[in-house]
Scaffold this active site. Sequence first.
Site, PDB file in Angstrom:
ATOM      1  N   SER A   1       0.838  -1.207   0.000  1.00  0.00           N
ATOM      2  CA  SER A   1       0.000   0.000   0.000  1.00  0.00           C
ATOM      3  C   SER A   1       0.870   1.252   0.000  1.00  0.00           C
ATOM      4  CB  SER A   1      -0.867   0.003   1.260  1.00  0.00           C
ATOM      5  OG  SER A   1      -1.410   1.270   1.494  1.00  0.00           O
TER       6      SER A   1
ATOM      7  N   TYR B   1      -2.904   5.899  -4.857  1.00  0.00           N
ATOM      8  CA  TYR B   1      -4.079   6.772  -4.842  1.00  0.00           C
ATOM      9  C   TYR B   1      -3.770   7.886  -5.823  1.00  0.00           C
ATOM     10  CZ  TYR B   1      -5.151   4.677  -0.277  1.00  0.00           C
ATOM     11  OH  TYR B   1      -5.429   3.814   0.751  1.00  0.00           O
TER      12      TYR B   1
ATOM     13  N   THR C   1      -6.469   2.671  -6.572  1.00  0.00           N
ATOM     14  CA  THR C   1      -7.662   2.606  -5.715  1.00  0.00           C
ATOM     15  C   THR C   1      -8.602   3.746  -6.087  1.00  0.00           C
ATOM     16  OG1 THR C   1      -6.389   1.550  -3.972  1.00  0.00           O
ATOM     17  CG2 THR C   1      -8.431   2.626  -3.302  1.00  0.00           C
TER      18      THR C   1
ATOM     19  N   LYS D   1      -9.034  -0.625  -8.534  1.00  0.00           N
ATOM     20  CA  LYS D   1      -9.483  -1.284  -7.297  1.00  0.00           C
ATOM     21  C   LYS D   1     -10.648  -0.496  -6.705  1.00  0.00           C
ATOM     22  CE  LYS D   1      -7.666  -2.963  -2.892  1.00  0.00           C
ATOM     23  NZ  LYS D   1      -8.414  -2.153  -1.927  1.00  0.00           N
TER      24      LYS D   1
ATOM     25  N   HIS E   1     -13.574  -2.134  -0.812  1.00  0.00           N
ATOM     26  CA  HIS E   1     -12.575  -1.816   0.209  1.00  0.00           C
ATOM     27  C   HIS E   1     -12.839  -2.628   1.487  1.00  0.00           C
ATOM     28  CE1 HIS E   1      -9.508   1.511   0.160  1.00  0.00           C
ATOM     29  NE2 HIS E   1      -9.338   1.074   1.398  1.00  0.00           N
TER      30      HIS E   1
HETATM   31  C1  LIG Z   1      -6.543  -2.758   7.870  1.00  0.00           C
HETATM   32  C2  LIG Z   1      -6.817  -2.546   6.407  1.00  0.00           C
HETATM   33  C3  LIG Z   1      -6.111  -1.564   5.721  1.00  0.00           C
HETATM   34  C4  LIG Z   1      -6.346  -1.360   4.361  1.00  0.00           C
HETATM   35  N1  LIG Z   1      -5.588  -0.434   3.674  1.00  0.00           N
HETATM   36  C5  LIG Z   1      -5.792  -0.270   2.357  1.00  0.00           C
HETATM   37  C6  LIG Z   1      -4.968   0.616   1.616  1.00  0.00           C
HETATM   38  O1  LIG Z   1      -4.050   1.230   2.148  1.00  0.00           O
HETATM   39  N2  LIG Z   1      -5.227   0.758   0.282  1.00  0.00           N
HETATM   40  C7  LIG Z   1      -6.235   0.066  -0.336  1.00  0.00           C
HETATM   41  O2  LIG Z   1      -6.431   0.243  -1.543  1.00  0.00           O
HETATM   42  N3  LIG Z   1      -6.993  -0.807   0.341  1.00  0.00           N
HETATM   43  C8  LIG Z   1      -6.809  -0.994   1.652  1.00  0.00           C
HETATM   44  N4  LIG Z   1      -7.568  -1.893   2.341  1.00  0.00           N
HETATM   45  C9  LIG Z   1      -8.568  -2.718   1.628  1.00  0.00           C
HETATM   46  C10 LIG Z   1      -7.952  -4.035   1.169  1.00  0.00           C
HETATM   47  O3  LIG Z   1      -7.009  -3.806   0.157  1.00  0.00           O
HETATM   48  C11 LIG Z   1      -9.031  -4.980   0.613  1.00  0.00           C
HETATM   49  O4  LIG Z   1      -9.785  -4.305  -0.353  1.00  0.00           O
HETATM   50  C12 LIG Z   1      -9.968  -5.515   1.683  1.00  0.00           C
HETATM   51  O5  LIG Z   1      -9.272  -5.814   2.871  1.00  0.00           O
HETATM   52  C13 LIG Z   1     -10.681  -6.770   1.151  1.00  0.00           C
HETATM   53  O6  LIG Z   1     -11.591  -7.261   2.058  1.00  0.00           O
HETATM   54  P1  LIG Z   1     -11.258  -8.449   3.104  1.00  0.00           P
HETATM   55  O7  LIG Z   1     -10.503  -7.789   4.214  1.00  0.00           O
HETATM   56  O8  LIG Z   1     -12.580  -8.930   3.505  1.00  0.00           O
HETATM   57  O9  LIG Z   1     -10.420  -9.471   2.384  1.00  0.00           O
HETATM   58  C14 LIG Z   1      -7.346  -2.113   3.696  1.00  0.00           C
HETATM   59  C15 LIG Z   1      -8.041  -3.114   4.398  1.00  0.00           C
HETATM   60  C16 LIG Z   1      -7.785  -3.325   5.742  1.00  0.00           C
HETATM   61  C17 LIG Z   1      -8.548  -4.402   6.460  1.00  0.00           C
END
Ligand SMILES: Cc1cc2nc3c(=O)[nH]c(=O)nc-3n(C[C@H](O)[C@H](O)[C@H](O)COP(=O)(O)O)c2cc1C
Length: 402
Positions: free
Chosen positions: A129, A152, A178, A275, A299
């Site tokens: 990320s 981003y 994203t 995404k 997300h």
């Molecule tokens: C703690 C956490 C931090 C995340 N940080 C980002 C991020 O920095 N950038 C992003 O595009 N998605 C982020 N996401 C979303 C994840 O990339 C992903 O879309 C999501 O976790 C998928 O769902 P799941 O947790 O049920 O597998 C984050 C998710 C979590 C749980």
Amino acid sequence: MLETFRSTVQFRKFELDPVERRLRGAVNVDDLRRIAKRRLPRGIFDYIDGAADDERTMSRNAAAFAEIEFCPNVLRDVSQIDTSTTLLGRRIPVPLVLAPTGYTRITHSDGELSVARAAARAGVPYSLSTMGTRSIEEVAAVSDGPKWFQVYMWKDRGLVKELVERSAAAGYEALWLTVDTAVLGNRERDARRGFTIPPKVGPGTILDGIVHPAWTWDLITHEPMDFANVRHVAATQEGSNMGRGSYVMSNWDQRMSWDHVEWLQGVWSGPIVLKGIQTVADAERAIAAGVQGIGLSNHGGRQLDDAPTPLELVEPVAQVVQGRAAIICDGGVRRGSDVVKALALGADACSIGRAYLYGAAAGGERGVDHVLRILRDGIERTMALCGRTAITELDRGLVRRR
Ligand SMILES: Cc1cc2nc3c(=O)[nH]c(=O)nc-3n(C[C@H](O)[C@H](O)[C@H](O)COP(=O)(O)O)c2cc1C
């Protein structure tokens, strides 16, 4: 009596290593979640586990998988199962991608490095990320596996370009852009616990740390955390390392539009995965824009509550995409059988977020290995029980809506 006892059971060898002991008791992702909940301070666990508003999107993401059932074929030779597939031009052993997560190091001091190493061992892409606590270069130094970088669209386009160029130089193979974060979702667990940017602590937070000594010790005996990729920019701002993150957050460009996708294509020559696509119309628009991947994602329910669930979008999107881009189903994946269902409906791969974070919190790098093993074994077992021996055999006839 002893003879009868001996003839029925065997004593399990006592495991001396506490991490192994912990992981041995975790047979699925939910077990790892329970361990993570026990080991992490509540604020940290809630940051990982929580979602936006009433968290209905998050619950439905996972629940959608239970609405699909298999139509298995029996009496087929399933002695050899091949779970490998091709994603964005690269052969990978299982149709899985580790999704980007910001602040990964909050789960365990090794954070992104351990997750990237575990992903490389499993041969699946690791996504770093932009808001990671290790830099593009630090991750590349520990992983020769497939790596993707997540960006981003910031107002400071020069900074986005710099990150993209650094990713290319460090051998990252694809970009996630994203597109579902025009503003930050309303994550109420975080607001309640002060897990904001910058984090705000009170006596409750300190007590939380005291009653979770293993996590707290791990945190304070390692180097300070920061947003490593934008360290040099954030350093020009006042405040604590993580506090400077508010500068980064204020840089989100709410004017982001399809023109910016084109701009990104001009500065990055590799595959781009959008995404956060949540409608068939936007998937069609993405194809018209010429991207290589469609990340069906809300997300993990952390942005818009009551958003469509990625799994339910897979089939209609696959019908319009017709193989012109890779479809990645992101959100709610907790079992190998979930992956098989998504692929049967038309996805090319699934990505996971929380699943590996729970693993990291439960057992660091070995915890991530454990999650990947659970998912890989689950994919293989489901394929065998369904009478399918190759990913190409996961067709629409394999599943039906309950
Ligand atoms: C703690 C956490 C931090 C995340 N940080 C980002 C991020 O920095 N950038 C992003 O595009 N998605 C982020 N996401 C979303 C994840 O990339 C992903 O879309 C999501 O976790 C998928 O769902 P799941 O947790 O049920 O597998 C984050 C998710 C979590 C749980």
